[in-house]
Scaffold this motif. Structure first.
Motif, short mmCIF file in Angstrom:
data_model
loop_
_atom_site.label_atom_id
_atom_site.label_comp_id
_atom_site.label_asym_id
_atom_site.label_seq_id
_atom_site.Cartn_x
_atom_site.Cartn_y
_atom_site.Cartn_z
N SER A 102 0.83 -1.21 0.00
CA SER A 102 0.00 0.00 0.00
C SER A 102 0.86 1.26 0.00
O SER A 102 0.55 2.23 -0.70
CB SER A 102 -0.93 0.00 1.22
N VAL A 103 1.94 1.25 0.79
CA VAL A 103 2.83 2.41 0.83
C VAL A 103 3.46 2.64 -0.54
O VAL A 103 3.55 3.77 -1.02
CB VAL A 103 3.92 2.22 1.91
N LEU A 104 3.90 1.55 -1.20
CA LEU A 104 4.49 1.69 -2.53
C LEU A 104 3.48 2.25 -3.52
O LEU A 104 3.80 3.14 -4.33
CB LEU A 104 5.01 0.34 -3.02
N GLU A 105 2.25 1.75 -3.47
CA GLU A 105 1.22 2.23 -4.40
C GLU A 105 0.93 3.71 -4.18
O GLU A 105 0.75 4.47 -5.14
CB GLU A 105 -0.06 1.41 -4.20
N GLN A 106 0.90 4.14 -2.91
CA GLN A 106 0.64 5.54 -2.62
C GLN A 106 1.79 6.42 -3.12
O GLN A 106 1.55 7.52 -3.64
CB GLN A 106 0.45 5.75 -1.11
N ASN A 107 3.03 5.94 -2.98
CA ASN A 107 4.17 6.72 -3.45
C ASN A 107 4.20 6.79 -4.98
O ASN A 107 4.52 7.84 -5.55
CB ASN A 107 5.48 6.12 -2.93
N ILE A 108 3.84 5.70 -5.64
CA ILE A 108 3.76 5.72 -7.11
C ILE A 108 2.73 6.74 -7.56
O ILE A 108 2.97 7.54 -8.49
CB ILE A 108 3.43 4.31 -7.64
N SER A 109 1.56 6.75 -6.90
CA SER A 109 0.51 7.71 -7.25
C SER A 109 0.98 9.14 -7.05
O SER A 109 0.67 10.04 -7.85
CB SER A 109 -0.75 7.45 -6.41
N TYR A 143 4.15 10.27 -7.15
CA TYR A 143 5.12 10.61 -8.21
C TYR A 143 4.42 10.88 -9.54
O TYR A 143 4.78 11.80 -10.28
CB TYR A 143 6.14 9.48 -8.38
N GLU A 144 3.40 10.07 -9.84
CA GLU A 144 2.66 10.27 -11.09
C GLU A 144 1.94 11.61 -11.10
O GLU A 144 1.88 12.29 -12.14
CB GLU A 144 1.67 9.12 -11.29
N ARG A 145 1.42 12.01 -9.96
CA ARG A 145 0.74 13.31 -9.87
C ARG A 145 1.74 14.45 -10.05
O ARG A 145 1.44 15.45 -10.71
CB ARG A 145 0.03 13.43 -8.53
N TYR A 202 14.04 11.54 -13.09
CA TYR A 202 14.27 10.60 -11.99
C TYR A 202 12.96 10.12 -11.37
O TYR A 202 12.88 9.03 -10.78
CB TYR A 202 15.16 11.23 -10.92
N LEU A 203 11.89 10.92 -11.50
CA LEU A 203 10.61 10.50 -10.93
C LEU A 203 10.07 9.26 -11.64
O LEU A 203 9.57 8.33 -11.00
CB LEU A 203 9.58 11.64 -11.03
N GLN A 204 10.20 9.22 -12.97
CA GLN A 204 9.74 8.05 -13.71
C GLN A 204 10.60 6.84 -13.37
O GLN A 204 10.09 5.71 -13.28
CB GLN A 204 9.78 8.32 -15.22
#
Length: 443
Positions: free
Chosen positions: A93-100, A102-104, A115-117
């Motif tokens: 869940s933490v990884l998914e929230q961080n991915i979201s 970065y995408e935002r 580097y964000l991608q």
């Protein structure tokens, strides 16, 4: 640059907190786990002995750290909700929230940040299973993270070596710490070294850091405060509290028990049912567990609670079914008959161990049938020779207090079943609550 409190397992570095202790990690220790050792001592753990390199002639200071075994830390983490299952779910869940996040940022940012991608690609690859597997490789290398050339790796492994906590996003350090324990031996020592924070005057050596961490959590007594155990009577409380200190001393400080004498409350299943209602209406936010006997009287009292509105922080359980009670001698109008008395005569006494239930000739003290419960249409069983059984248990307990090596010579299987049930009661609720806290943080 700041100062750090470092977490190690023997010589294997795990991660650090900056300029203060991590309250999540600190809550896993008690002041009795604290060690204060002169820096020039020969008794320092190998990894902490590196401080000697910084000593000038005639100089010394105290190295302050907290330590417990891997197995003890795993028990404590599991108890407060960081089971392996919950930790893996939270990890993802933490990884998914961080991915979201970065995408935002990429979507909202007018200036491209490549580097964000790259971080997104790495985090998408980083499952808990791959993270644990890579950690296993690093641990088996026999080297600390600081002694490994990260340039010899690429992809996820390189990212893990470059980042603190092996790339797990900073949210709750207990999540990666729980997963680390799947990699290291149970008899290894988990160390939380706070020396640098004290030398840099972020903390005082005299501070009670466990209390300090608790104060940071004061608003969340449900998850961080002591769990209150309610029982049917004074002897039940004595058995559970004393046995907990003998069998699971590293968990004893996470529980408190009702003082029957001080509270001036009566005993029995009906009285416990009333206590549950009282605690439910009092607004107490700590976790509370009401432990009823496994007998007819308890089931009758629980019928009366079925329609009551009970707070979600209160769990109601019966003592678990016990193998020895599946074929137990009973004394009734027709004489001695062996039968399954689970749910009919499961007071605390049968859980004290077979070594307490047998008379001098080796036979089990029988159950005697007493009154009929009109509502359930079942008889209540009562253990005979209770005074003798309780006396034997107290003697066993006192011998083991004086000499812990005797613990394994006695039967604790019944009480271990009780504690195993207690320890897991809030796992599902804890996992759900931590997921909610994670969502609140990111939204």
């Amino acid at each position: 640059m700041g100062s750090y409190a470092e977490c190690w397992v023997n010589d294997f570095y795990i991660g650090a907190s900056k300029n203060d202790v991590s309250p999540e990690i600190m809550q896993l220790f008690r002041e009795s786990d604290r060690k204060t050792v002169p820096a020039n001592s020969e008794n320092l753990p190998k990894r902490l002995s590196r401080v000697k390199d910084y000593l000038e002639d005639g100089e010394t200071f105290n190295v302050v750290y907290y330590s417990i075994s891997v197995s003890e830390l795993r028990d404590r983490l599991d108890l407060i909700g960081y089971s392996l299952h919950n930790s893996k779910e939270l990890f993802h869940s933490v990884l998914e929230q961080n991915i979201s996040t970065y995408e935002r940022w990429i979507e909202e940012d007018d200036n491209p940040r490549p580097y964000l991608q790259k971080n997104i690609d790495i985090l998408r690859e980083m499952t808990s299973e791959k993270w644990i597997s890579n950690l296993q490789v690093l641990y088996q290398s026999g080297k600390s993270k600081f002694d490994i050339d990260e340039g010899s790796y690429d992809g996820l492994m390189r990212y893990m070596l470059k980042e603190d906590w092996y790339g797990f996003p900073e949210f709750d350090f207990n999540i990666p710490l729980r997963l680390v324990l799947e990699v290291v031996p149970e008899d290894h020592e988990v160390i939380y070294d706070v020396t640098e924070l004290i030398l840099s005057e972020y903390l005082n050596e005299e501070d009670d850091l466990v209390e300090h961490a608790f104060n940071l959590f004061y608003r969340d007594l449900y998850q961080k405060g002591r769990c209150i155990i309610l029982t049917e009577g004074k002897f039940d409380t004595y058995v559970l509290s004393e046995s907990l200190s003998i069998l699971y001393p590293h968990l004893a400080d996470y529980f408190s028990f009702i003082d029957f004498d001080g509270a001036k409350v009566g005993g029995g299943a009906g009285s416990l049912a009333n206590m549950v209602k009282t605690f439910s209406g009092a607004g107490i936010v700590n976790k509370i567990i009401a432990v009823f006997d496994n007998d007819t009287a308890a089931r009758s009292a629980l019928r009366g609670l079925a329609k009551a509105s009970i707070s979600k922080n209160i769990k109601i359980i019966n003592l678990p079914n016990l193998p020895v009670l599946e074929d137990y001698p009973t004394l009734g109008p027709t004489g001695m008959v062996s039968m399954d008395v689970n749910g009919l005569s499961g007071s605390i006494e049968p859980y004290l161990g077979a070594d307490c239930l047998k008379s001098d000739d080796g036979s089990l003290y029988p159950v005697k049938w007493t009154g009929l419960d009109a509502g359930l249409q079942e008889y209540q069983g009562e253990m005979t020779h209770k005074d003798e059984i309780q006396k034997k248990f107290k003697e066993k307990l006192n011998r083991c207090k004086l000499d812990n090596s005797l613990i394994s010579e006695y039967d604790w299987s019944g009480l271990k079943l009780v504690f195993e049930k207690i320890f897991k009661l809030f796992h599902e609720d804890d996992g759900r609550k931590m997921q909610e806290q994670l969502e609140d943080l990111y939204y």
